[in-house]
Write a protein that holds these residues in place. Structure first.
Motif, PDB file in Angstrom:
ATOM      1  N   PRO A  57      -1.372  -1.445  52.171  1.00 53.30           N
ATOM      2  CA  PRO A  57       0.003  -1.466  51.671  1.00 53.30           C
ATOM      3  C   PRO A  57       0.438  -0.101  51.150  1.00 53.30           C
ATOM      4  O   PRO A  57      -0.381   0.793  50.938  1.00 53.30           O
ATOM      5  CB  PRO A  57      -0.064  -2.481  50.534  1.00 53.30           C
ATOM      6  N   SER A  58       1.722   0.025  50.927  1.00 58.37           N
ATOM      7  CA  SER A  58       2.257   1.236  50.327  1.00 58.37           C
ATOM      8  C   SER A  58       1.915   1.213  48.837  1.00 58.37           C
ATOM      9  O   SER A  58       2.687   0.739  48.007  1.00 58.37           O
ATOM     10  CB  SER A  58       3.776   1.295  50.532  1.00 58.37           C
ATOM     11  N   ALA A  59       0.726   1.683  48.515  1.00 54.38           N
ATOM     12  CA  ALA A  59       0.222   1.710  47.141  1.00 54.38           C
ATOM     13  C   ALA A  59      -0.643   2.958  46.989  1.00 54.38           C
ATOM     14  O   ALA A  59      -1.239   3.433  47.947  1.00 54.38           O
ATOM     15  CB  ALA A  59      -0.618   0.459  46.855  1.00 54.38           C
ATOM     16  N   CYS A  60      -0.708   3.469  45.771  1.00 54.95           N
ATOM     17  CA  CYS A  60      -1.523   4.658  45.524  1.00 54.95           C
ATOM     18  C   CYS A  60      -3.002   4.336  45.706  1.00 54.95           C
ATOM     19  O   CYS A  60      -3.446   3.226  45.445  1.00 54.95           O
ATOM     20  CB  CYS A  60      -1.288   5.170  44.101  1.00 54.95           C
ATOM     21  N   SER A  61      -3.746   5.322  46.155  1.00 57.89           N
ATOM     22  CA  SER A  61      -5.190   5.200  46.282  1.00 57.89           C
ATOM     23  C   SER A  61      -5.821   6.419  45.603  1.00 57.89           C
ATOM     24  O   SER A  61      -5.112   7.266  45.059  1.00 57.89           O
ATOM     25  CB  SER A  61      -5.599   5.091  47.754  1.00 57.89           C
ATOM     26  N   HIS A  62      -7.145   6.498  45.649  1.00 55.20           N
ATOM     27  CA  HIS A  62      -7.838   7.534  44.884  1.00 55.20           C
ATOM     28  C   HIS A  62      -9.008   8.081  45.706  1.00 55.20           C
ATOM     29  O   HIS A  62      -9.795   7.311  46.243  1.00 55.20           O
ATOM     30  CB  HIS A  62      -8.350   6.907  43.578  1.00 55.20           C
ATOM     31  N   LEU A  63      -9.108   9.393  45.803  1.00 59.43           N
ATOM     32  CA  LEU A  63     -10.278  10.056  46.394  1.00 59.43           C
ATOM     33  C   LEU A  63     -11.122  10.619  45.255  1.00 59.43           C
ATOM     34  O   LEU A  63     -10.589  11.240  44.328  1.00 59.43           O
ATOM     35  CB  LEU A  63      -9.852  11.196  47.319  1.00 59.43           C
ATOM     36  N   ARG A  64     -12.435  10.422  45.325  1.00 56.12           N
ATOM     37  CA  ARG A  64     -13.328  10.873  44.262  1.00 56.12           C
ATOM     38  C   ARG A  64     -14.523  11.578  44.865  1.00 56.12           C
ATOM     39  O   ARG A  64     -15.211  11.038  45.728  1.00 56.12           O
ATOM     40  CB  ARG A  64     -13.772   9.664  43.435  1.00 56.12           C
ATOM     41  N   ARG A  65     -14.781  12.809  44.418  1.00 54.36           N
ATOM     42  CA  ARG A  65     -15.985  13.531  44.813  1.00 54.36           C
ATOM     43  C   ARG A  65     -17.118  13.085  43.909  1.00 54.36           C
ATOM     44  O   ARG A  65     -16.977  13.018  42.690  1.00 54.36           O
ATOM     45  CB  ARG A  65     -15.781  15.037  44.692  1.00 54.36           C
ATOM     46  N   HIS A  66     -18.257  12.791  44.507  1.00 56.53           N
ATOM     47  CA  HIS A  66     -19.445  12.380  43.771  1.00 56.53           C
ATOM     48  C   HIS A  66     -20.370  13.583  43.644  1.00 56.53           C
ATOM     49  O   HIS A  66     -20.342  14.493  44.483  1.00 56.53           O
ATOM     50  CB  HIS A  66     -20.135  11.230  44.520  1.00 56.53           C
ATOM     51  N   SER A  67     -21.226  13.609  42.634  1.00 59.30           N
ATOM     52  CA  SER A  67     -22.141  14.732  42.426  1.00 59.30           C
ATOM     53  C   SER A  67     -23.127  14.903  43.586  1.00 59.30           C
ATOM     54  O   SER A  67     -23.724  15.966  43.742  1.00 59.30           O
ATOM     55  CB  SER A  67     -22.903  14.560  41.106  1.00 59.30           C
ATOM     56  N   SER A  68     -23.280  13.891  44.403  1.00 60.06           N
ATOM     57  CA  SER A  68     -24.146  13.979  45.585  1.00 60.06           C
ATOM     58  C   SER A  68     -23.494  14.819  46.688  1.00 60.06           C
ATOM     59  O   SER A  68     -24.131  15.108  47.695  1.00 60.06           O
ATOM     60  CB  SER A  68     -24.425  12.572  46.133  1.00 60.06           C
ATOM     61  N   GLY A  69     -22.221  15.183  46.496  1.00 61.44           N
ATOM     62  CA  GLY A  69     -21.479  15.921  47.514  1.00 61.44           C
ATOM     63  C   GLY A  69     -20.675  15.012  48.425  1.00 61.44           C
ATOM     64  O   GLY A  69     -19.912  15.485  49.261  1.00 61.44           O
ATOM     65  N   ARG A  70     -20.844  13.708  48.274  1.00 65.29           N
ATOM     66  CA  ARG A  70     -20.107  12.747  49.095  1.00 65.29           C
ATOM     67  C   ARG A  70     -18.753  12.459  48.455  1.00 65.29           C
ATOM     68  O   ARG A  70     -18.556  12.643  47.263  1.00 65.29           O
ATOM     69  CB  ARG A  70     -20.928  11.466  49.234  1.00 65.29           C
ATOM     70  N   TYR A  71     -17.825  11.991  49.302  1.00 68.07           N
ATOM     71  CA  TYR A  71     -16.487  11.631  48.839  1.00 68.07           C
ATOM     72  C   TYR A  71     -16.250  10.149  49.076  1.00 68.07           C
ATOM     73  O   TYR A  71     -16.668   9.595  50.100  1.00 68.07           O
ATOM     74  CB  TYR A  71     -15.413  12.443  49.578  1.00 68.07           C
ATOM     75  N   PHE A  72     -15.560   9.522  48.120  1.00 68.15           N
ATOM     76  CA  PHE A  72     -15.275   8.101  48.204  1.00 68.15           C
ATOM     77  C   PHE A  72     -13.768   7.875  48.055  1.00 68.15           C
ATOM     78  O   PHE A  72     -13.098   8.593  47.306  1.00 68.15           O
ATOM     79  CB  PHE A  72     -16.034   7.339  47.114  1.00 68.15           C
ATOM     80  N   TRP A  73     -13.277   6.874  48.788  1.00 69.52           N
ATOM     81  CA  TRP A  73     -11.871   6.476  48.714  1.00 69.52           C
ATOM     82  C   TRP A  73     -11.806   5.095  48.079  1.00 69.52           C
ATOM     83  O   TRP A  73     -12.571   4.194  48.438  1.00 69.52           O
ATOM     84  CB  TRP A  73     -11.261   6.438  50.113  1.00 69.52           C
ATOM     85  N   ILE A  74     -10.893   4.929  47.133  1.00 66.93           N
ATOM     86  CA  ILE A  74     -10.673   3.656  46.459  1.00 66.93           C
ATOM     87  C   ILE A  74      -9.231   3.268  46.719  1.00 66.93           C
ATOM     88  O   ILE A  74      -8.304   4.044  46.452  1.00 66.93           O
ATOM     89  CB  ILE A  74     -10.940   3.782  44.946  1.00 66.93           C
ATOM     90  N   GLY A  75      -9.038   2.085  47.281  1.00 70.88           N
ATOM     91  CA  GLY A  75      -7.686   1.644  47.605  1.00 70.88           C
ATOM     92  C   GLY A  75      -7.670   0.204  48.070  1.00 70.88           C
ATOM     93  O   GLY A  75      -8.618  -0.550  47.826  1.00 70.88           O
ATOM     94  N   ASN A  76      -6.603  -0.161  48.762  1.00 65.17           N
ATOM     95  CA  ASN A  76      -6.431  -1.523  49.262  1.00 65.17           C
ATOM     96  C   ASN A  76      -6.509  -1.533  50.782  1.00 65.17           C
ATOM     97  O   ASN A  76      -5.877  -0.715  51.433  1.00 65.17           O
ATOM     98  CB  ASN A  76      -5.069  -2.093  48.848  1.00 65.17           C
ATOM     99  N   ILE A  77      -7.285  -2.458  51.322  1.00 60.78           N
ATOM    100  CA  ILE A  77      -7.304  -2.718  52.761  1.00 60.78           C
ATOM    101  C   ILE A  77      -6.946  -4.183  52.936  1.00 60.78           C
ATOM    102  O   ILE A  77      -7.636  -5.064  52.418  1.00 60.78           O
ATOM    103  CB  ILE A  77      -8.666  -2.398  53.398  1.00 60.78           C
ATOM    104  N   SER A  78      -5.857  -4.420  53.632  1.00 58.55           N
ATOM    105  CA  SER A  78      -5.330  -5.773  53.787  1.00 58.55           C
ATOM    106  C   SER A  78      -5.888  -6.448  55.035  1.00 58.55           C
ATOM    107  O   SER A  78      -6.050  -5.796  56.065  1.00 58.55           O
ATOM    108  CB  SER A  78      -3.804  -5.727  53.902  1.00 58.55           C
ATOM    109  N   PRO A  79      -6.133  -7.764  54.954  1.00 56.45           N
ATOM    110  CA  PRO A  79      -6.635  -8.485  56.128  1.00 56.45           C
ATOM    111  C   PRO A  79      -5.578  -8.628  57.227  1.00 56.45           C
ATOM    112  O   PRO A  79      -5.915  -8.777  58.394  1.00 56.45           O
ATOM    113  CB  PRO A  79      -7.046  -9.847  55.566  1.00 56.45           C
TER     114      PRO A  79
END
Length: 164
Positions: A57-79
């Motif tokens: 959906p049209s909603a804000c999401s978040h990208l986060r760098r982890h200390s391992s060097g990996r990146y994670f995305w937090i958001g909504n995925i609709s069925p």
């Protein structure tokens, strides 16, 4: 590697013609810069690493760098294809592929979603914020479970995701 990734929200909501109609697929969009943000690629639908599309959906999401060097995305995925901004659930986290900058499908984890007793309320699980716990290296996500119909409440929530 010096590239910048921008993940954008997009809507399929149209106000013309009235009444409100929804056209097309509702995706997240992405653009990449290789020159410190001076120029960006043309936005395109953001997909899984295997090329599959996902609805969001049209909603804000978040990208986060982890200390391992990996990146994670937090958001909504609709069925199913959202209608503009809704539904804003389930809330998920997934790893971003460092080469393609796409979401790695096999890593997507559902964090929270609508419960059967909440079916009449409009649940909002978006606009979360994340940090890394310096001791455990967990990703800690904070925000609110909000409702905008019959229930009209907001409850603070904290989710803790272990990262290996």
């Amino acid at each position: 590697d010096g590239r910048l990734l921008c993940v954008m929200r997009g809507s399929n909501e149209r106000l013309y013609p009235r009444p409100l109609v929804f056209k097309g697929s509702c995706y997240k969009w992405f653009s990449v810069s290789s020159d410190d943000g001076d120029t960006w690629t043309t936005p395109q639908p953001w997909t899984y690493d295997n090329g599959d599309h996902f609805y969001s959906p049209s909603a804000c999401s978040h990208l986060r760098r982890h200390s391992s060097g990996r990146y994670f995305w937090i958001g909504n995925i609709s069925p199913t294809n959202p209608q503009g901004n809704h539904p804003r659930w389930p809330l998920v986290i997934g790893e971003v592929d460092s080469q393609s900058l796409k979401l790695i499908k096999s890593t997507v984890l559902e964090i929270d979603t609508q419960r059967p007793d909440e079916a009449e309320d409009m649940l909002i699980l978006s606009h979360m914020w994340a940090l890394e716990d310096r001791v455990t290296r967990d990703i800690v996500i904070v925000g609110r479970r909000r409702f905008f119909k019959g229930n009209r409440t907001s409850t603070p929530v904290t989710y803790r995701i272990g990262v290996q």
